[in-house]
Design an enzyme around this catalytic site. Sequence first.
Site, PDB file in Angstrom:
ATOM      1  N   HIS A 308       0.850  -1.195   0.000  1.00 44.98           N
ATOM      2  CA  HIS A 308       0.000   0.000   0.000  1.00 44.98           C
ATOM      3  C   HIS A 308       0.876   1.231   0.000  1.00 44.98           C
ATOM      4  O   HIS A 308       1.921   1.242   0.648  1.00 44.98           O
ATOM      5  CB  HIS A 308      -0.908   0.020   1.239  1.00 44.98           C
ATOM      6  CG  HIS A 308      -2.077   0.920   1.100  1.00 44.98           C
ATOM      7  ND1 HIS A 308      -1.990   2.272   1.328  1.00 44.98           N
ATOM      8  CD2 HIS A 308      -3.349   0.668   0.713  1.00 44.98           C
ATOM      9  CE1 HIS A 308      -3.182   2.805   1.106  1.00 44.98           C
ATOM     10  NE2 HIS A 308      -4.014   1.864   0.720  1.00 44.98           N
ATOM     11  N   ASP A 365      -7.988  -5.350   0.083  1.00 43.34           N
ATOM     12  CA  ASP A 365      -8.461  -6.232  -0.984  1.00 43.34           C
ATOM     13  C   ASP A 365      -8.063  -7.693  -0.772  1.00 43.34           C
ATOM     14  O   ASP A 365      -8.560  -8.570  -1.475  1.00 43.34           O
ATOM     15  CB  ASP A 365      -7.914  -5.758  -2.340  1.00 43.34           C
ATOM     16  CG  ASP A 365      -8.478  -4.404  -2.730  1.00 43.34           C
ATOM     17  OD1 ASP A 365      -9.671  -4.190  -2.506  1.00 43.34           O
ATOM     18  OD2 ASP A 365      -7.721  -3.565  -3.254  1.00 43.34           O
TER      19      ASP A 365
END
Length: 425
Positions: A308, A365
């Site tokens: 991320h 996700d």
Amino acid sequence: MTLMTEREQAQLTYRDQTFALPVLEGSEGEVAIDIGKLRRDTGLITLDPGFVNTGSCSSAITFIDGEKGILRYRGYPIEDLAEHSSFLEVAWLLLFGELPSTEELEAFDEDITRHSMLHEDFKRLFAAFPKDAHPMPTLASALGALSTFYEEPRSEKQIRQGIVRLIAKMPTMAAYAYKHSIGQPTIYPRNDLGYASNFLHMMFATPCEEYEVDPVVARALDLLLILHADHEQNCSTSTVRLVGSSQAHLFASIAAGVLALWGPLHGGANQKVIEMLEDIAAGGGSAKEFLEKAKSKDDTTRLMGFGHRVYKSYDPRAKILKQACQDVLSRMGGNSQLLDIAMELESITLEDDYFISRKLYPNVDFYSGVIYKAIGIPVPMFTVMFALGRLPGWIAQWLEMRNSPEFRIGRPRQVYIGATERRLS
Ligand code: CMC
């Protein structure tokens, strides 16, 4: 409200001149050098491909501490909201800054419920798409089309109504897109159902058969929507702000956000994660072998659902989802093979120097697809689910931008590196 306080000054020395730049501090201690007048005063611009170090705005909506794995909406920790709130409550919080009173929430819920039908002519729009169309561009097109049915909201009252229409109609559009893709008739919303249950009903009921909504599934979906509801200045939110900064129609700005979200490095990752887990399962389940490919410089494979830009520790949403996956699968008695592979991948990465040194951890996700699959959401609809969740965040960011005293059209600069002037003759 003062969003930032002026602290001290930073000094920039360029050639033989020194310039003072204001340094601002946010309410959680984020310190920023204000370069708003840099070019005017020095002739210089800054260069930051991918906006890794660039704050595009000040915002009072969502706070993330990527090092500590903290996420808060309007000051409330995501863990508390996930446990105690409903999606519509969180939507209100994001949009208006405070949690709603019981009366406000009831009225909001009622308003949303009463606006969930689509104009009948929408059916012709959906019918024009190929059967195998991905539902994300179909949804974005429907949102664009919505702006042809309703004039641009301008006054505060019209904007409020536009917000209600968006939140109310987006699940209906998403379900219509799905029904079209499988050749089934569309199902009208039901006013006696809650937000998540109504969406499940429009997805899975048929005119010949009622669909009984399982409360475990409805709650899991509501939780997923809450966890996706906002995430400050990510790619799709920045897109919504940028498009909105030209004073484009609210619905068009949201349509642009949906398309930005579709990409596999952003929301599209949730579909890619499940495809990756299924591939690993089909190939005999070797997580280790797959990880070697993801680490190799000669291979473009990435471990989807990992890494991320902001989180350099465990994404707090992934932590909640991992637990929710285990709960949902045990309560529904589903097949846990994909969850087992996901957990094996995660436990190997936590010991692997490649992932440790790059601070790569599961993101939102990684586990969401396992739950979507367990509750029966078809794989191509996974990113649409993300969009349904992110909608209130996009709108809140759009509203904040439009009402900000800092409001200006978004227009980055560039460093030109092409040919210098040349002539045809
Ligand atoms: N698998 C393998 N290596 C990775 C991964 C991954 N998933 N993510 C980053 N790396 C490596 C990358 O190769 C680079 O290595 P090196 O320094 O040797 O060149 C290093 O880690 C830094 O990566 P980056 O691409 O510069 O980082 P970024 O901040 O630009 O990208 C990201 C962030 C999320 C796009 C990236 O981590 C990624 O592609 N992840 C997989 C896709 C994904 O899960 N996306 C969902 C993001 S969270 C929810 C959302 O936004 O929708």
